[in-house]
Enzyme design. Structure first.
Site, PDB file in Angstrom:
ATOM      1  N   ARG A  11     -58.544  -2.051  18.914  1.00 31.71           N
ATOM      2  CA  ARG A  11     -59.136  -3.321  18.452  1.00 31.71           C
ATOM      3  C   ARG A  11     -58.925  -3.499  16.944  1.00 31.71           C
ATOM      4  O   ARG A  11     -58.049  -4.228  16.518  1.00 31.71           O
ATOM      5  CB  ARG A  11     -60.630  -3.363  18.832  1.00 31.71           C
ATOM      6  CG  ARG A  11     -61.229  -4.761  18.763  1.00 31.71           C
ATOM      7  CD  ARG A  11     -61.640  -5.205  17.362  1.00 31.71           C
ATOM      8  NE  ARG A  11     -62.648  -4.348  16.728  1.00 31.71           N
ATOM      9  CZ  ARG A  11     -62.994  -4.452  15.453  1.00 31.71           C
ATOM     10  NH1 ARG A  11     -62.422  -5.339  14.660  1.00 31.71           N
ATOM     11  NH2 ARG A  11     -63.900  -3.632  14.935  1.00 31.71           N
ATOM     12  N   ASP A  12     -59.689  -2.798  16.128  1.00 29.03           N
ATOM     13  CA  ASP A  12     -59.563  -2.974  14.674  1.00 29.03           C
ATOM     14  C   ASP A  12     -58.151  -2.589  14.228  1.00 29.03           C
ATOM     15  O   ASP A  12     -57.585  -3.192  13.315  1.00 29.03           O
ATOM     16  CB  ASP A  12     -60.590  -2.091  13.950  1.00 29.03           C
ATOM     17  CG  ASP A  12     -60.924  -2.584  12.544  1.00 29.03           C
ATOM     18  OD1 ASP A  12     -60.532  -3.707  12.206  1.00 29.03           O
ATOM     19  OD2 ASP A  12     -61.573  -1.833  11.800  1.00 29.03           O
TER      20      ASP A  12
ATOM     21  N   HIS B 229     -68.352   3.159   9.727  1.00 38.15           N
ATOM     22  CA  HIS B 229     -66.988   2.684   9.964  1.00 38.15           C
ATOM     23  C   HIS B 229     -66.306   2.601   8.594  1.00 38.15           C
ATOM     24  O   HIS B 229     -66.595   1.699   7.813  1.00 38.15           O
ATOM     25  CB  HIS B 229     -67.100   1.305  10.627  1.00 38.15           C
ATOM     26  CG  HIS B 229     -65.826   0.583  10.879  1.00 38.15           C
ATOM     27  ND1 HIS B 229     -65.325   0.388  12.143  1.00 38.15           N
ATOM     28  CD2 HIS B 229     -64.950  -0.033  10.051  1.00 38.15           C
ATOM     29  CE1 HIS B 229     -64.213  -0.305  12.082  1.00 38.15           C
ATOM     30  NE2 HIS B 229     -63.955  -0.580  10.817  1.00 38.15           N
TER      31      HIS B 229
ATOM     32  N   HIS C  10     -62.927   2.579   6.040  1.00 41.46           N
ATOM     33  CA  HIS C  10     -61.488   2.361   5.846  1.00 41.46           C
ATOM     34  C   HIS C  10     -61.049   3.238   4.681  1.00 41.46           C
ATOM     35  O   HIS C  10     -61.811   3.449   3.735  1.00 41.46           O
ATOM     36  CB  HIS C  10     -61.204   0.881   5.549  1.00 41.46           C
ATOM     37  CG  HIS C  10     -61.223   0.028   6.784  1.00 41.46           C
ATOM     38  ND1 HIS C  10     -60.140  -0.666   7.239  1.00 41.46           N
ATOM     39  CD2 HIS C  10     -62.218  -0.213   7.682  1.00 41.46           C
ATOM     40  CE1 HIS C  10     -60.453  -1.306   8.351  1.00 41.46           C
ATOM     41  NE2 HIS C  10     -61.710  -1.047   8.640  1.00 41.46           N
TER      42      HIS C  10
ATOM     43  N   CYS D  90     -58.891  -5.884   8.568  1.00 40.32           N
ATOM     44  CA  CYS D  90     -59.393  -7.176   9.016  1.00 40.32           C
ATOM     45  C   CYS D  90     -58.583  -8.276   8.355  1.00 40.32           C
ATOM     46  O   CYS D  90     -58.429  -8.287   7.137  1.00 40.32           O
ATOM     47  CB  CYS D  90     -60.869  -7.312   8.656  1.00 40.32           C
ATOM     48  SG  CYS D  90     -61.527  -8.949   9.026  1.00 40.32           S
TER      49      CYS D  90
ATOM     50  N   ASN E 242     -57.706   1.873   8.872  1.00 37.31           N
ATOM     51  CA  ASN E 242     -58.930   2.601   9.182  1.00 37.31           C
ATOM     52  C   ASN E 242     -58.734   4.079   8.879  1.00 37.31           C
ATOM     53  O   ASN E 242     -57.607   4.580   8.860  1.00 37.31           O
ATOM     54  CB  ASN E 242     -59.201   2.473  10.684  1.00 37.31           C
ATOM     55  CG  ASN E 242     -59.746   1.115  11.064  1.00 37.31           C
ATOM     56  OD1 ASN E 242     -60.932   0.885  10.967  1.00 37.31           O
ATOM     57  ND2 ASN E 242     -58.869   0.215  11.476  1.00 37.31           N
TER      58      ASN E 242
HETATM   59  N1  COA Z   1     -62.815 -16.982  23.331  1.00 37.58           N
HETATM   60  C1  COA Z   1     -61.799 -17.872  23.444  1.00 37.58           C
HETATM   61  N2  COA Z   1     -61.766 -19.021  22.778  1.00 37.58           N
HETATM   62  C2  COA Z   1     -62.811 -19.317  22.006  1.00 37.58           C
HETATM   63  C3  COA Z   1     -63.903 -18.452  21.863  1.00 37.58           C
HETATM   64  C4  COA Z   1     -63.880 -17.229  22.551  1.00 37.58           C
HETATM   65  N3  COA Z   1     -64.864 -16.347  22.445  1.00 37.58           N
HETATM   66  N4  COA Z   1     -64.777 -19.017  21.026  1.00 37.58           N
HETATM   67  C5  COA Z   1     -64.265 -20.196  20.650  1.00 37.58           C
HETATM   68  N5  COA Z   1     -63.071 -20.374  21.235  1.00 37.58           N
HETATM   69  C6  COA Z   1     -62.132 -21.488  21.078  1.00 37.58           C
HETATM   70  C7  COA Z   1     -62.764 -22.834  21.320  1.00 37.58           C
HETATM   71  O1  COA Z   1     -62.680 -23.165  22.679  1.00 37.58           O
HETATM   72  C8  COA Z   1     -61.928 -23.746  20.464  1.00 37.58           C
HETATM   73  O2  COA Z   1     -60.684 -23.967  21.089  1.00 37.58           O
HETATM   74  P1  COA Z   1     -59.915 -25.366  20.961  1.00 37.58           P
HETATM   75  O3  COA Z   1     -59.610 -25.505  19.502  1.00 37.58           O
HETATM   76  O4  COA Z   1     -58.705 -25.156  21.795  1.00 37.58           O
HETATM   77  O5  COA Z   1     -60.890 -26.355  21.465  1.00 37.58           O
HETATM   78  C9  COA Z   1     -61.654 -22.886  19.245  1.00 37.58           C
HETATM   79  O6  COA Z   1     -61.748 -21.543  19.706  1.00 37.58           O
HETATM   80  C10 COA Z   1     -62.661 -23.117  18.136  1.00 37.58           C
HETATM   81  O7  COA Z   1     -63.966 -22.998  18.693  1.00 37.58           O
HETATM   82  P2  COA Z   1     -65.297 -23.153  17.861  1.00 37.58           P
HETATM   83  O8  COA Z   1     -66.449 -22.977  18.769  1.00 37.58           O
HETATM   84  O9  COA Z   1     -65.226 -24.422  17.028  1.00 37.58           O
HETATM   85  O10 COA Z   1     -65.256 -21.913  16.943  1.00 37.58           O
HETATM   86  P3  COA Z   1     -64.873 -21.775  15.426  1.00 37.58           P
HETATM   87  O11 COA Z   1     -63.592 -22.432  15.112  1.00 37.58           O
HETATM   88  O12 COA Z   1     -66.084 -22.128  14.646  1.00 37.58           O
HETATM   89  O13 COA Z   1     -64.638 -20.185  15.354  1.00 37.58           O
HETATM   90  C11 COA Z   1     -65.145 -18.016  16.251  1.00 37.58           C
HETATM   91  C12 COA Z   1     -65.674 -19.286  15.589  1.00 37.58           C
HETATM   92  C13 COA Z   1     -66.206 -16.966  16.073  1.00 37.58           C
HETATM   93  C14 COA Z   1     -64.924 -18.311  17.721  1.00 37.58           C
HETATM   94  C15 COA Z   1     -63.792 -17.611  15.614  1.00 37.58           C
HETATM   95  O14 COA Z   1     -63.889 -17.720  14.233  1.00 37.58           O
HETATM   96  C16 COA Z   1     -63.396 -16.217  15.998  1.00 37.58           C
HETATM   97  O15 COA Z   1     -63.102 -15.935  17.138  1.00 37.58           O
HETATM   98  N6  COA Z   1     -63.366 -15.280  15.029  1.00 37.58           N
HETATM   99  C17 COA Z   1     -63.060 -13.893  15.280  1.00 37.58           C
HETATM  100  C18 COA Z   1     -62.606 -13.242  14.033  1.00 37.58           C
HETATM  101  C19 COA Z   1     -62.362 -11.777  14.255  1.00 37.58           C
HETATM  102  O16 COA Z   1     -62.231 -11.274  15.362  1.00 37.58           O
HETATM  103  N7  COA Z   1     -62.253 -11.082  13.145  1.00 37.58           N
HETATM  104  C20 COA Z   1     -61.967  -9.712  13.146  1.00 37.58           C
HETATM  105  C21 COA Z   1     -63.153  -8.869  13.429  1.00 37.58           C
HETATM  106  S1  COA Z   1     -63.688  -8.043  11.954  1.00 37.58           S
HETATM  107 ZN    ZN Z   2     -62.600  -2.073  10.254  1.00 35.83          ZN
END
Ligand code: COA
Ligand code: ZN
Length: 307
Positions: A13-14, A206, A208, A239, A248
């Site tokens: 994942r990370d 955790h 890095h 990230c 990591n």
């Molecule tokens: N799985 C799949 N698609 C998802 C989803 C999920 N869990 N959550 C939201 N979406 C989709 C929505 O359907 C939408 O799709 P569309 O543009 O085709 O309609 C799009 O993503 C945006 O959705 P929204 O609810 O407006 O979310 P957002 O744009 O505010 O983003 C998160 C919020 C949290 C969903 C997004 O920022 C994210 O997934 N971030 C993860 C970051 C990450 O993993 N970082 C590393 C970890 S440290």
């Molecule tokens: Zn990390």
């Protein structure tokens, strides 16, 4: 204090979320298989986040059901919202991690929510996961410093951890997302967490290795009684929303360190090295970790092992 340490593998994942190479699902599945064969029992397998946010993990729905199911092996998956939880449930998850951070500046970039909003979003996710009997972890990222707003006081990280615990997580994991922490800070954070009433078994770290302090920080965590540490086989990762976050802490470096220090963890170094070489190869990169290069060391012969 126990000599038993949990090594929580975050490589799939990370490790993979920030790599430029998009790996085939089959390579990820093979990587996880090698990690299980090495004795790892907690392997964070993927993320059910927006595929547009993390394209490298967009195959989560196919990957998770393809993984080998063995008794005692847990595959937590990252979930940001109820949408992600529904996907995780459909894919057969039984453990999740939610992730927030110490600063609104960071969470706004990473998950487009303030810290408060993220906790509100996690409440129904954690409640549902609890009803399903799933194991739940909560990350407090940027616990030692934020790439957008600088230094972070330990009290602030612990404040977020307490709110996650209130929402039902079994474990809180303090993340040094950009690898700026040093042992004195780890000592302080552990003390503040314990003073706030957090049981030591519910704390994980955790780290890095961005600035070469990760193992020293593990030593400080151990001295404070913490017995769960994250690591990524092959030292991959970072990230995408944390500029400058290098790899990591490598699982092979952690395993060597714990073995030589007399801790038990159930993970076989030579097999971790097999998985590390595999992931480096499929990513098309040299294996750059310390123990990946030097191998382990057999005190009976004085010779390197597993190279
Ligand atoms: N799985 C799949 N698609 C998802 C989803 C999920 N869990 N959550 C939201 N979406 C989709 C929505 O359907 C939408 O799709 P569309 O543009 O085709 O309609 C799009 O993503 C945006 O959705 P929204 O609810 O407006 O979310 P957002 O744009 O505010 O983003 C998160 C919020 C949290 C969903 C997004 O920022 C994210 O997934 N971030 C993860 C970051 C990450 O993993 N970082 C590393 C970890 S440290
Ligand atoms: Zn990390």
């Amino acid at each position: 204090m126990s000599d038993r340490v949990r090594i929580y593998e975050v490589g799939p994942r990370d490790g993979l979320q920030n790599e430029a190479a998009l790996l085939p699902t089959e390579s990820k599945r093979r990587f996880v298989e090698l990690l299980v064969a090495a004795g790892l029992r907690e392997i964070e397998a993927t993320s059910f986040v927006a595929p547009s946010a993390i394209p490298a993990l967009a195959d989560a729905d196919e990957l998770l059901p393809s993984l080998p199911r063995e008794p005692g092996v847990r595959y937590p998956v990252l979930v940001p919202n109820v949408r992600g939880l529904a996907r995780a449930e459909a894919a057969g998850a039984d453990a999740i991690a939610v992730f927030t951070a110490t600063t609104d500046a960071f969470t706004t970039k990473n998950i487009r929510m303030t810290v408060g909003e993220s906790l509100a979003a996690f409440a129904p996710v954690l409640a549902r996961a609890g009803d399903l009997g799933w194991w739940r972890r909560g990350y407090v990222s940027t616990a030692f410093g934020c790439p957008y707003s600088g230094a972070v006081a330990p009290e602030r990280a612990v404040g977020v951890a307490l709110r996650l615990l209130d929402l039902g997580v079994e474990e809180v994991c303090f993340g040094d997302t950009i690898g700026v922490g040093v042992p004195a800070q780890v000592e302080k954070l552990t003390r503040v967490a314990l003073d706030a009433g957090i049981a030591v078994e519910r704390i994980a770290y955790h780290f890095h290795d961005t600035r070469g302090t990760a193992l020293a920080n593990v030593a400080a965590g151990l001295a404070g009684g913490v017995r769960c540490f994250d690591a990524a086989t092959g030292g991959t990762g970072g990230c995408p929303y944390a500029p400058g976050a290098a790899g990591n802490l490598a699982t092979e470096d952690l395993v060597y360190f714990l073995d030589a220090s007399g801790y038990e963890h159930g993970v076989a170094l030579e097999r971790v090295l097999v998985a590390a070489r595999f992931v480096a190869e499929v990513l098309g990169k040299p294996l750059a970790t310390k123990v990946g290069q030097a191998g382990g060391w057999d005190p009976a012969t004085g010779q390197p092992v597993g190279r």
